[in-house]
Every structure is written in structure tokens, then in C-alpha cells.
Scaffold this motif. Structure first.
Motif, PDB file in Angstrom:
ATOM      1  N   ALA A  97       1.098  -0.965   0.100  1.00 12.88           N
ATOM      2  CA  ALA A  97      -0.223  -0.272   0.131  1.00 12.88           C
ATOM      3  C   ALA A  97       1.004   0.998  -0.310  1.00 12.88           C
ATOM      4  N   GLY A  98       0.464   2.140  -0.689  1.00  9.67           N
ATOM      5  CA  GLY A  98       1.454   3.361  -0.886  1.00  9.67           C
ATOM      6  C   GLY A  98       2.842   3.646  -1.505  1.00  9.67           C
ATOM      7  N   ARG A  99       2.997   2.235  -1.999  1.00  6.38           N
ATOM      8  CA  ARG A  99       4.613   1.920  -2.406  1.00  6.38           C
ATOM      9  C   ARG A  99       4.752   2.287  -3.488  1.00  6.38           C
ATOM     10  N   SER A 100       5.686   2.438  -4.557  1.00 13.91           N
ATOM     11  CA  SER A 100       6.259   2.626  -5.644  1.00 13.91           C
ATOM     12  C   SER A 100       6.017   1.577  -6.470  1.00 13.91           C
ATOM     13  N   ALA A 101       5.849   1.708  -7.778  1.00 18.22           N
ATOM     14  CA  ALA A 101       6.304   0.732  -8.802  1.00 18.22           C
ATOM     15  C   ALA A 101       7.682  -0.079  -8.364  1.00 18.22           C
ATOM     16  N   ALA A 102       8.273   0.938  -8.345  1.00 15.55           N
ATOM     17  CA  ALA A 102       9.521   0.216  -7.836  1.00 15.55           C
ATOM     18  C   ALA A 102      10.074  -1.231  -7.523  1.00 15.55           C
ATOM     19  N   SER A 103       9.344  -0.131  -6.026  1.00 11.42           N
ATOM     20  CA  SER A 103       9.288  -0.774  -4.488  1.00 11.42           C
ATOM     21  C   SER A 103       8.993  -2.481  -5.321  1.00 11.42           C
ATOM     22  N   THR A 104       7.249  -2.162  -5.779  1.00 12.87           N
ATOM     23  CA  THR A 104       6.836  -3.367  -6.344  1.00 12.87           C
ATOM     24  C   THR A 104       7.827  -4.621  -7.381  1.00 12.87           C
ATOM     25  N   GLU A 105       8.783  -3.674  -7.954  1.00 11.49           N
ATOM     26  CA  GLU A 105       9.527  -4.789  -9.162  1.00 11.49           C
ATOM     27  C   GLU A 105       9.902  -5.533  -8.049  1.00 11.49           C
ATOM     28  N   ARG A 106      11.190  -4.753  -7.388  1.00 13.29           N
ATOM     29  CA  ARG A 106      11.548  -5.041  -6.112  1.00 13.29           C
ATOM     30  C   ARG A 106      11.260  -6.381  -5.405  1.00 13.29           C
ATOM     31  N   ALA A 107      10.342  -5.848  -4.815  1.00 12.13           N
ATOM     32  CA  ALA A 107      10.049  -6.996  -3.962  1.00 12.13           C
ATOM     33  C   ALA A 107       9.207  -8.498  -4.755  1.00 12.13           C
ATOM     34  N   LYS A 108       9.087  -8.745  -6.238  1.00 13.42           N
ATOM     35  CA  LYS A 108       8.718  -9.793  -6.739  1.00 13.42           C
ATOM     36  C   LYS A 108      10.016 -10.205  -6.870  1.00 13.42           C
ATOM     37  N   GLN A 109      11.508  -9.588  -7.096  1.00 17.67           N
ATOM     38  CA  GLN A 109      11.965  -9.617  -7.758  1.00 17.67           C
ATOM     39  C   GLN A 109      13.078 -10.836  -6.966  1.00 17.67           C
ATOM     40  N   PHE A 110      12.932 -10.463  -5.804  1.00 16.32           N
ATOM     41  CA  PHE A 110      13.256 -11.040  -3.942  1.00 16.32           C
ATOM     42  C   PHE A 110      12.219 -12.031  -3.734  1.00 16.32           C
ATOM     43  N   GLY A 111      11.035 -12.155  -4.995  1.00 20.15           N
ATOM     44  CA  GLY A 111      10.217 -13.533  -4.152  1.00 20.15           C
ATOM     45  C   GLY A 111       9.620 -12.831  -2.664  1.00 20.15           C
ATOM     46  N   LEU A 112       9.110 -12.103  -2.276  1.00 17.36           N
ATOM     47  CA  LEU A 112       7.866 -11.482  -1.393  1.00 17.36           C
ATOM     48  C   LEU A 112       6.729 -11.523  -1.784  1.00 17.36           C
ATOM     49  N   THR A 113       6.149 -11.808  -0.591  1.00 19.94           N
ATOM     50  CA  THR A 113       4.726 -11.542  -0.656  1.00 19.94           C
ATOM     51  C   THR A 113       4.208 -10.464   0.207  1.00 19.94           C
ATOM     52  N   SER A 114       3.264 -10.208  -0.944  1.00 19.78           N
ATOM     53  CA  SER A 114       2.728  -8.817  -0.895  1.00 19.78           C
ATOM     54  C   SER A 114       1.370  -8.928   0.311  1.00 19.78           C
ATOM     55  N   VAL A 115       1.581  -8.118   1.543  1.00 19.80           N
ATOM     56  CA  VAL A 115       0.008  -7.748   1.816  1.00 19.80           C
ATOM     57  C   VAL A 115      -0.719  -6.801   1.746  1.00 19.80           C
ATOM     58  N   ALA A 116      -2.325  -6.482   1.475  1.00 13.58           N
ATOM     59  CA  ALA A 116      -2.640  -5.253   1.382  1.00 13.58           C
ATOM     60  C   ALA A 116      -2.247  -4.348   2.634  1.00 13.58           C
ATOM     61  N   THR A 117      -2.443  -4.261   4.282  1.00  6.14           N
ATOM     62  CA  THR A 117      -1.759  -3.279   5.074  1.00  6.14           C
ATOM     63  C   THR A 117      -1.336  -3.590   6.025  1.00  6.14           C
ATOM     64  N   LEU A 118      -0.554  -2.395   6.300  1.00  2.20           N
ATOM     65  CA  LEU A 118       0.520  -2.460   7.579  1.00  2.20           C
ATOM     66  C   LEU A 118      -0.487  -3.456   8.596  1.00  2.20           C
ATOM     67  N   ALA A 119      -0.979  -3.304   8.627  1.00  2.07           N
ATOM     68  CA  ALA A 119      -2.309  -3.959   9.955  1.00  2.07           C
ATOM     69  C   ALA A 119      -2.025  -5.698   9.510  1.00  2.07           C
ATOM     70  N   GLU A 120      -2.050  -6.164   8.769  1.00  2.00           N
ATOM     71  CA  GLU A 120      -2.226  -7.335   7.903  1.00  2.00           C
ATOM     72  C   GLU A 120      -0.850  -7.889   8.903  1.00  2.00           C
ATOM     73  N   LEU A 121       0.615  -7.430   7.785  1.00  2.00           N
ATOM     74  CA  LEU A 121       2.404  -7.443   7.955  1.00  2.00           C
ATOM     75  C   LEU A 121       2.337  -7.645   9.129  1.00  2.00           C
ATOM     76  N   LEU A 122       2.049  -6.765   9.928  1.00  2.00           N
ATOM     77  CA  LEU A 122       2.272  -7.469  11.784  1.00  2.00           C
ATOM     78  C   LEU A 122       1.463  -8.575  12.310  1.00  2.00           C
ATOM     79  N   ASP A 123       0.088  -8.221  11.688  1.00  2.00           N
ATOM     80  CA  ASP A 123      -0.415  -9.673  12.364  1.00  2.00           C
ATOM     81  C   ASP A 123      -0.154 -10.603  11.996  1.00  2.00           C
ATOM     82  N   ARG A 124       0.413 -11.199  11.181  1.00  2.00           N
ATOM     83  CA  ARG A 124       1.147 -12.294  10.448  1.00  2.00           C
ATOM     84  C   ARG A 124       2.641 -12.839  10.331  1.00  2.00           C
ATOM     85  N   SER A 125       3.168 -11.559  11.283  1.00  2.00           N
ATOM     86  CA  SER A 125       5.019 -11.710  11.178  1.00  2.00           C
ATOM     87  C   SER A 125       5.156 -11.928  13.072  1.00  2.00           C
ATOM     88  N   ASP A 126       6.101 -12.741  12.717  1.00  2.00           N
ATOM     89  CA  ASP A 126       7.294 -13.103  13.731  1.00  2.00           C
ATOM     90  C   ASP A 126       8.066 -11.902  14.622  1.00  2.00           C
TER      91      ASP A 126
END
Length: 279
Positions: free
Chosen positions: A34-63
Motif C-alpha cells: 500500500a502506497g509503495r512505488s512501482a519500483a518497490s513492487t518490482e523489487r519485491a517481486k524480484q526477491f520473491g517477497l509476498t505482498s499483503v494489503a495493509t500494515l496491520a495484516e503484515l504485523l498480524d502475520r509476522s513474528d
């Protein structure tokens, strides 16, 4: 121990590569698009990161959450995380001064456990092996060590005190980054008088001199948007230690002249020096 889920905040070139190494020992590595640039999205895909829609979801899932962002954004980002009462391990790995790291720990604790981190070296790609220095509670630093075991990211624990890793990172940055700025000034002055090649020749006889690497000035210019705030952080740390911060503040002011060439890969030495000469 079960494999943790890791959240990476604002994955830039360093953060995304660090996160990709963490994936070796993690169940998943997630980031918020959310709110990130196209470059960030491309970089995340390149490194195999999993996208989530919100910061709350990221924090709920993360240890474990890793914060690697521009220094100026570190506290605002920690405030956002604190607002969600994240209760895992928070790796504060930004290039900020120890006092700010301590403030961030105060924002997040006791809900979260904060580990102070400092990355020294280039992003872990194409054979590069940066060192992630750590300080903080023993159990938490051990979890971070386990996360990067067997990867290109080497870890070294400096102790249990928050601020030690940040201090080491900025101590190194004080010399490394300010020295690159001095190279630009020295070569620029010599060029004005037509003796830049002679200067480089003199410096080349000293193999440990940054002056023998003038081509790095263009890379310094492209990174100025990050290095300037980092040197301001280092200046704050010097002032807090009773040492004069003026040189680093001056270096940061010099870097500000290059802010309009952020991450420009095509910049030449001549271009960088010409921009440096313009007020």
C-alpha cells in the motif's frame, strides 16, 4: 524452533536483499504494498517477497519485523507499528543514532522486543556478504542470528545494550561516507585548476586512498539522498558525545546538492562534479 514469518518494512535495495536472505530460514517474508512505488513492487517481486494489503495484516502475520528505511522515516514507521501493538521481535536496522534507537525501543516496548541492528557493507547480492551487527536482549538476538544462519548476511552480536549496533554503524559511516564527500571536493578543486589528473596520480601511489577512485564520486552523488540524512544522524551522535559535529553537517550540506539525481545510474564523474559546483 518453528520457522518465523518475517515482515519487511519499506523494502529498498538493501531491505529487499536482506529480506530475501531471511527467506532461507523463514516460513514466509511479507511486505505491505500500500502506497509503495512501482519500483518497490518490482523489487519485491524480484526477491520473491509476498505482498499483503495493509500494515496491520503484515504485523498480524509476522513474528519478526525488520525496519530498513531512510533514516528520517524510522521513528514515524516505528510509531505506526506501535499503534498496532506489535508483540514480536522488531529489528531496528536503520542508520540512526543511538538516542533515536533508544526512543524507538521505548515506543515499542514492552509489547514488542526491540533488537538494535546496523548493516555494514553492500546489499547481499552478486557475492556480497554484509555484516549485520546486533545488540539487544539475548533471546531476541539469537532469533535474528538463526534467521540469517547459512545466508550471505553475516551476523555479529555486540552485547545486550540497545544502541551499540547503531553506534558502530554510524562510527563506520562517519569515516566511509564523509571520506567520499572529501574526494568529490578535492577532485573538484583540482579540476578547477587543471590538476585533477595529477591529483589522481599522486593518490594512486597510495593504494588505500579513496582519491585513487574518483569514479566513485558519481555513485556518491546518486546515493546522496540517503547518505546526507545518515551523516546528519552521525553528527547528532558526535554532538551527544561532546565531539564537534560541524564537519559531518557540512558533508551533509554538500550531499544535498545532489538530491535531484537520486539513484541515477547513468551519472558520470563530470556530471556529478558540475552539479556539485552549482549552488
Amino acid at each position: 524452533m518453528d520457522q518465523p514469518t518475517v515482515g519487511i518494512l519499506h523494502p529498498g535495495s538493501m531491505g529487499a536483499a536482506i529480506a530475501a536472505c531471511a527467506a532461507t530460514n523463514a516460513a514466509a517474508v511479507v511486505w505491505c504494498s500500500a502506497g509503495r512505488s512501482a519500483a518497490s513492487t518490482e523489487r519485491a517481486k524480484q526477491f520473491g517477497l509476498t505482498s499483503v494489503a495493509t500494515l496491520a495484516e503484515l504485523l498480524d502475520r509476522s513474528d519478526i519485523v525488520i525496519s530498513l528505511c531512510p533514516p528520517t522515516a524510522a521513528e514515524d514507521l516505528a510509531n505506526d507499528v506501535a499503534g498496532h501493538r506489535f508483540d514480536g521481535v522488531y529489528l531496528e536496522a536503520n542508520a540512526i543514532n543511538p538516542e533515536r534507537t533508544t526512543r524507538i525501543a521505548g515506543l515499542l516496548e514492552p509489547a514488542a522486543t526491540v533488537v538494535d541492528g546496523g548493516v555494514v557493507g553492500s546489499p547481499p547480492v552478486r557475492g556480497k556478504t554484509p555484516v549485520l551487527y546486533l545488540s539487544g536482549p539475548v533471546a531476541a538476538t539469537e532469533r535474528i542470528e538463526a534467521l540469517f544462519a547459512g545466508t550471505a548476511v553475516q551476523t555479529k552480536v555486540l552485547g545486550a545494550e540497545i544502541g551499540k549496533a547503531s553506534a558502530l554503524k554510524l562510527s563506520y559511516a562517519t569515516f566511509q561516507k564523509a571520506s567520499r564527500v572529501l574526494v568529490a571536493l578535492a577532485v573538484g578543486m583540482a579540476r578547477e585548476h587543471g590538476v585533477d589528473q595529477e591529483l589522481i596520480g599522486v593518490a594512486s601511489r597510495r593504494t588505500d586512498s579513496y582519491l585513487s577512485e574518483p569514479q566513485y564520486v558519481a555513485k556518491t552523488a546518486a546515493r546522496a539522498w540517503r547518505w546526507g540524512p545518515e551523516l546528519e544522524e552521525a553528527a547528532d551522535a558526535l554532538a551527544a558525545a561532546g565531539l564537534p559535529p560541524e564537519m559531518l553537517r557540512a558533508a551533509a550540506t554538500t550531499l544535498a546538492r545532489w538530491h535531484d539525481v537520486k539513484d541515477a545510474s547513468e551519472l558520470t564523474l563530470a556530471d556529478a562534479l558540475n552539479r556539485l559546483a552549482q549552488p
